[in-house]
Design a protein around this motif. Sequence first.
Motif, mmCIF file in Angstrom:
data_model
loop_
_atom_site.group_PDB
_atom_site.id
_atom_site.type_symbol
_atom_site.label_atom_id
_atom_site.label_comp_id
_atom_site.label_asym_id
_atom_site.label_seq_id
_atom_site.Cartn_x
_atom_site.Cartn_y
_atom_site.Cartn_z
ATOM 1 N N GLU A 140 0.825 -1.208 0.000
ATOM 2 C CA GLU A 140 0.000 0.000 0.000
ATOM 3 C C GLU A 140 0.859 1.257 0.000
ATOM 4 O OE1 GLU A 140 -3.497 -0.279 2.792
ATOM 5 O OE2 GLU A 140 -2.402 -2.076 3.415
ATOM 6 N N LEU A 141 2.150 1.096 0.073
ATOM 7 C CA LEU A 141 3.100 2.202 0.134
ATOM 8 C C LEU A 141 4.290 1.856 -0.745
ATOM 9 C CD1 LEU A 141 3.998 4.879 1.604
ATOM 10 C CD2 LEU A 141 5.074 3.387 3.311
ATOM 11 N N ASP A 142 4.833 2.871 -1.436
ATOM 12 C CA ASP A 142 5.971 2.623 -2.320
ATOM 13 C C ASP A 142 7.314 2.739 -1.602
ATOM 14 O OD1 ASP A 142 4.559 2.187 -4.784
ATOM 15 O OD2 ASP A 142 4.098 4.327 -4.813
ATOM 16 N N ILE A 143 7.524 3.862 -0.890
ATOM 17 C CA ILE A 143 8.831 4.146 -0.307
ATOM 18 C C ILE A 143 8.654 4.664 1.116
ATOM 19 C CG2 ILE A 143 10.947 5.513 -0.495
ATOM 20 C CD1 ILE A 143 10.406 5.773 -3.491
ATOM 21 N N GLY A 144 9.488 4.181 2.022
ATOM 22 C CA GLY A 144 9.521 4.704 3.378
ATOM 23 C C GLY A 144 10.860 5.359 3.646
ATOM 24 N N ILE A 145 10.849 6.419 4.434
ATOM 25 C CA ILE A 145 12.088 7.054 4.906
ATOM 26 C C ILE A 145 12.069 6.945 6.421
ATOM 27 C CG2 ILE A 145 13.499 9.132 4.958
ATOM 28 C CD1 ILE A 145 12.180 10.041 2.391
ATOM 29 N N PRO A 153 13.101 -9.289 6.053
ATOM 30 C CA PRO A 153 13.521 -9.965 4.813
ATOM 31 C C PRO A 153 12.698 -9.571 3.591
ATOM 32 C CG PRO A 153 12.368 -11.497 6.261
ATOM 33 C CD PRO A 153 12.617 -10.253 7.059
ATOM 34 N N ASP A 154 11.505 -9.024 3.788
ATOM 35 C CA ASP A 154 10.672 -8.624 2.656
ATOM 36 C C ASP A 154 11.011 -7.225 2.138
ATOM 37 O OD1 ASP A 154 9.197 -10.968 2.537
ATOM 38 O OD2 ASP A 154 7.748 -10.271 4.019
ATOM 39 N N LEU A 155 11.892 -6.532 2.847
ATOM 40 C CA LEU A 155 12.175 -5.137 2.513
ATOM 41 C C LEU A 155 13.641 -4.938 2.150
ATOM 42 C CD1 LEU A 155 10.168 -3.403 5.384
ATOM 43 C CD2 LEU A 155 9.372 -4.051 3.096
ATOM 44 N N ILE A 156 13.880 -3.948 1.302
ATOM 45 C CA ILE A 156 15.232 -3.553 0.909
ATOM 46 C C ILE A 156 15.542 -2.194 1.532
ATOM 47 C CG2 ILE A 156 16.727 -2.918 -1.029
ATOM 48 C CD1 ILE A 156 15.063 -4.802 -2.775
ATOM 49 N N VAL A 272 13.452 2.714 2.444
ATOM 50 C CA VAL A 272 13.036 1.328 2.569
ATOM 51 C C VAL A 272 11.934 1.061 1.558
ATOM 52 C CG1 VAL A 272 12.186 -0.466 4.117
ATOM 53 C CG2 VAL A 272 13.577 1.389 5.024
ATOM 54 N N VAL A 273 12.092 -0.011 0.777
ATOM 55 C CA VAL A 273 11.077 -0.394 -0.214
ATOM 56 C C VAL A 273 10.854 -1.897 -0.126
ATOM 57 C CG1 VAL A 273 11.658 1.482 -1.807
ATOM 58 C CG2 VAL A 273 12.803 -0.736 -2.042
ATOM 59 N N LEU A 283 13.571 5.676 -7.583
ATOM 60 C CA LEU A 283 14.243 5.440 -6.308
ATOM 61 C C LEU A 283 15.665 5.965 -6.338
ATOM 62 C CD1 LEU A 283 13.937 4.087 -3.507
ATOM 63 C CD2 LEU A 283 14.877 2.002 -4.534
ATOM 64 N N TYR A 284 16.366 5.728 -7.444
ATOM 65 C CA TYR A 284 17.744 6.206 -7.577
ATOM 66 C C TYR A 284 17.800 7.731 -7.510
ATOM 67 C CZ TYR A 284 22.146 7.521 -9.764
ATOM 68 O OH TYR A 284 23.365 8.113 -10.036
ATOM 69 N N PHE A 285 16.932 8.402 -8.250
ATOM 70 C CA PHE A 285 16.957 9.866 -8.255
ATOM 71 C C PHE A 285 16.533 10.445 -6.908
ATOM 72 C CE2 PHE A 285 17.129 9.472 -12.902
ATOM 73 C CZ PHE A 285 18.084 10.435 -13.181
ATOM 74 N N LEU A 286 15.623 9.762 -6.203
ATOM 75 C CA LEU A 286 15.244 10.206 -4.865
ATOM 76 C C LEU A 286 16.432 10.118 -3.919
ATOM 77 C CD1 LEU A 286 13.106 11.076 -2.802
ATOM 78 C CD2 LEU A 286 12.541 8.652 -2.490
#
Length: 310
Positions: A140-145, A153-156, A272-273, A283-286
């Motif tokens: 439900e969310l793309d990117i977390g800070i 283990p499900d997150l990068i 975190v994604v 993601l890279y540009f962010l």
Amino acid sequence: MNIRQFEYILAVAEVRHFELAAEKCFATQSTLSTMVSKFEEEIGITIFDRKKKPVAITAEGEVIIEQLKAIQSQIGVLNELAKEFKGEVNGNLTIAVIPTIAPPLLPLFLQSFAQKFPQLQIEIREQTTSEIIRLLKSRELDIGIVSIPVNDPDLIEIKLYDEPFLLMDCGSRYENPVQTDVLNPADIWLMEEGHCMRTQILNFCDLDKNYSNTHLNFNFKAGSIDSLVRFVKANQATTLVPYLATTSFPESDEQYLREFSEPVPIRSVGLVVHRYFVKRRVLYFLEQEILKQVKPLLPTITKSKTLHPI
């Protein structure tokens, strides 16, 4: 089998209800149910136990669904690659930031980042770390800070920077720089429960989880750094604040700030994604835009002690 069947099965797995899944997929219930049944017949495995309410997933179905999620993710990657080859970056992007990071960080990069992707609709939220993790895992969310590591283990996780803490000493109790071994835990006021910064400070100051300040006959737990700072000033109290939050302090408040002697307490901040996240170019540009804006503001630290969020 086809992609539409994959979508129907994953929708049922998510909501555990055929009618609700059909609404989610903008299909009739009979169409969705028939397509799911045909898929089960084709592979010879029953994915859903329809006799149970809500619909249950069989043991074999759990394995199939995980594979379908992986396949759907790869299809998404292909779509994103095609868009990148054509120079297209559009759609929606949701970013959630924890409240102790959001106020000083977002104004630094958000506008310049958004200008790079004018066709991208960006939604920003403030959420606690636990809620961000939940939303990322449910897609439900793309990117977390957040403050990292989150160790899921499900997150990068992509590390951005290390941010030191400063002591805000409105009662003139400590000399600058502050030696950590002379810090009196009873002087420290904290964020309310649910904020990872509270846990970090509890660990740093070696406080019990049920800690409450005993200097006053009431206990205050702030929901934001701003309210915490206001309280500390009003009561000549003490707290720890992350460095970037102090960059917007008025000059009159700088007299209350104390640096820590080495090792300096720090927190690591990162993106975190989900492991199946596909907007890699965005993601890279962010990442690059945040680093560009934040790195020049942070002091150089030679020896530090990382305060883990959990």
